[in-house]
Design an enzyme around this catalytic site. Sequence first.
Site, short mmCIF file in Angstrom:
data_model
loop_
_atom_site.label_atom_id
_atom_site.label_comp_id
_atom_site.label_asym_id
_atom_site.label_seq_id
_atom_site.Cartn_x
_atom_site.Cartn_y
_atom_site.Cartn_z
N HIS A 193 5.29 7.64 9.54
CA HIS A 193 6.48 7.13 8.39
C HIS A 193 7.85 7.03 9.03
O HIS A 193 8.95 7.46 8.53
CB HIS A 193 6.27 7.71 7.03
CG HIS A 193 5.11 7.19 6.39
ND1 HIS A 193 5.18 7.72 5.15
CD2 HIS A 193 4.30 6.48 6.50
CE1 HIS A 193 3.91 6.90 4.61
NE2 HIS A 193 3.23 6.21 5.59
N ASP A 234 -9.24 1.19 21.21
CA ASP A 234 -10.07 0.53 21.77
C ASP A 234 -11.53 1.07 21.21
O ASP A 234 -12.43 0.28 21.00
CB ASP A 234 -10.28 0.65 23.21
CG ASP A 234 -11.28 -0.38 23.99
OD1 ASP A 234 -11.68 -1.54 23.35
OD2 ASP A 234 -11.55 -0.29 25.01
N GLU A 248 0.83 -1.17 0.06
CA GLU A 248 0.04 0.05 -0.02
C GLU A 248 0.75 1.24 0.05
O GLU A 248 0.47 2.37 -0.66
CB GLU A 248 -1.03 -0.14 1.27
CG GLU A 248 -1.92 1.13 1.34
CD GLU A 248 -1.62 2.45 1.80
OE1 GLU A 248 -2.27 3.23 2.31
OE2 GLU A 248 -0.50 2.51 2.66
N ASP A 254 -14.20 -1.49 18.52
CA ASP A 254 -15.48 -1.81 18.83
C ASP A 254 -16.31 -1.33 17.57
O ASP A 254 -17.31 -1.94 17.35
CB ASP A 254 -16.11 -1.37 20.30
CG ASP A 254 -15.52 -1.92 21.30
OD1 ASP A 254 -15.09 -3.19 21.21
OD2 ASP A 254 -15.49 -1.43 22.53
#
Length: 475
Positions: A283, A298, A165, A302
Amino acid sequence: MRSFRTPALSAVAAGALVAGALVAVGTAPAAAAPSPDLSITNVTAHLQQLQSIATANGGNRATGRPGYKASLDWVKAKLDAAGYTTQVQQFSTSSGTSYNLVADWPGGDAEHVVMTGAHLDSVSAGPGINDNGTGSAAILEAALAWAASGNTAKNHLRFAWWGAEEQGLLGSNHYMRNLSTADKDRIDLYMNYDMVGSPNPGYFVYDDNPVGNGARDAMTAYYTSKGIPWEYIDVQGRSDHASFRSYGIATTGMYSGGETTKTSAQASKWGGTAGQAFDPCYHRSCDTISNINTTALDRNLDMIGHMVWLYADKDFGTTLPPTGTNLLANPGFESGATGWGGTSGPITSNSSRPARTGTWKAWLGGNGSTSSENVSQQVTIPANATAASLGYWIRTDTAESGSTAYDTLKVQVVSGGTATTLKTFSNVGTSATYTQFSHSLLAYRGKTVTVRFLMNEDASLQTSFVLDDASVTTS
């Protein structure tokens, strides 16, 4: 995320924390499925593993470097153990060989594919734990949690980890370029997650594909329901969703910010430090396991789980074939072995055992020696079927005698690597008259299964099992 220096980010339409400020529109599902609480502990362990791989391989996981292939092999092993069907695609780049990893969960409507993806490679300057270990680890945890949930998806779930990518979306472009037109048309949605744990985070939702507005609105609705402000962003082809968008496929995704500077207004809304980059280690060699905001990771973990669960059951207009339509190809064997797998030879027009109709049938056994033969075909049972059945006609004859089953034919359904026997025929109680049998397949709704007729014959005295006019029908 692929480097992009002119004009960097175009965030618009800030999300509000006012009740009723957002209405999900477009093709978003009418009601959200229960959101899973995915494990931040597990994702942190995944990131630590990627860090360890980078540390052991020159400090990076870049395309053409050993750390990338080691990362891919580790992710693949986790998915294989969980029951996914995985495929590794190899392709060449200016930096050497790279790979995509594509993982399919068995079952779901194969005509309606929901894909979730992230790029797995880092730049050569560092280990790439935020960019994009976070996206890679988060979708891995979502995939593993789905496998452990016992849920049955209406749609077919596919996860992907892209190579190269950072060199210009080479992996996802390779995947789409080599996908047939029919298979492209089967993808209803692609969701991309690139940098979802930035240390000075924002919550940016992709807004650069009108075809994907339904999923975009479902994502912003989730954030609003959790009291998390968000902003739209046009990432201008910076990440792998662009490879899908260019073919007219609905896309969405999330990004927590990279090299650009957080404004005072954004710091007021999200916390963190105004005047600093969302990811000061973008980078760079300092993009390590320490370069993560666990709270943001977190929350986004979810959200990713919510989107996978939600779109696993999204109604994309699945329709049943007309009642009585036979889902099997070449069900009467009149085109020889076309459509059927298994052992070479049983499908025959040999006239010494008659077909029920036409001249071809599957003649299993009749060898008078130790042997095993089978014919099989894969079929998808629609997720919204209210009835599904396997039917077939069979005649048997034998040279055996007595009440011991020396030779058998098992009618089986193979799903997720497990074979379930629906009926067993043997040399005991044979009948040279064709008789029809049928079995319910309703338990396999939403799954792609293999129907198999498996014959085992012992060392002496033949038994012939002759099968014709098979069918799989739904309503």
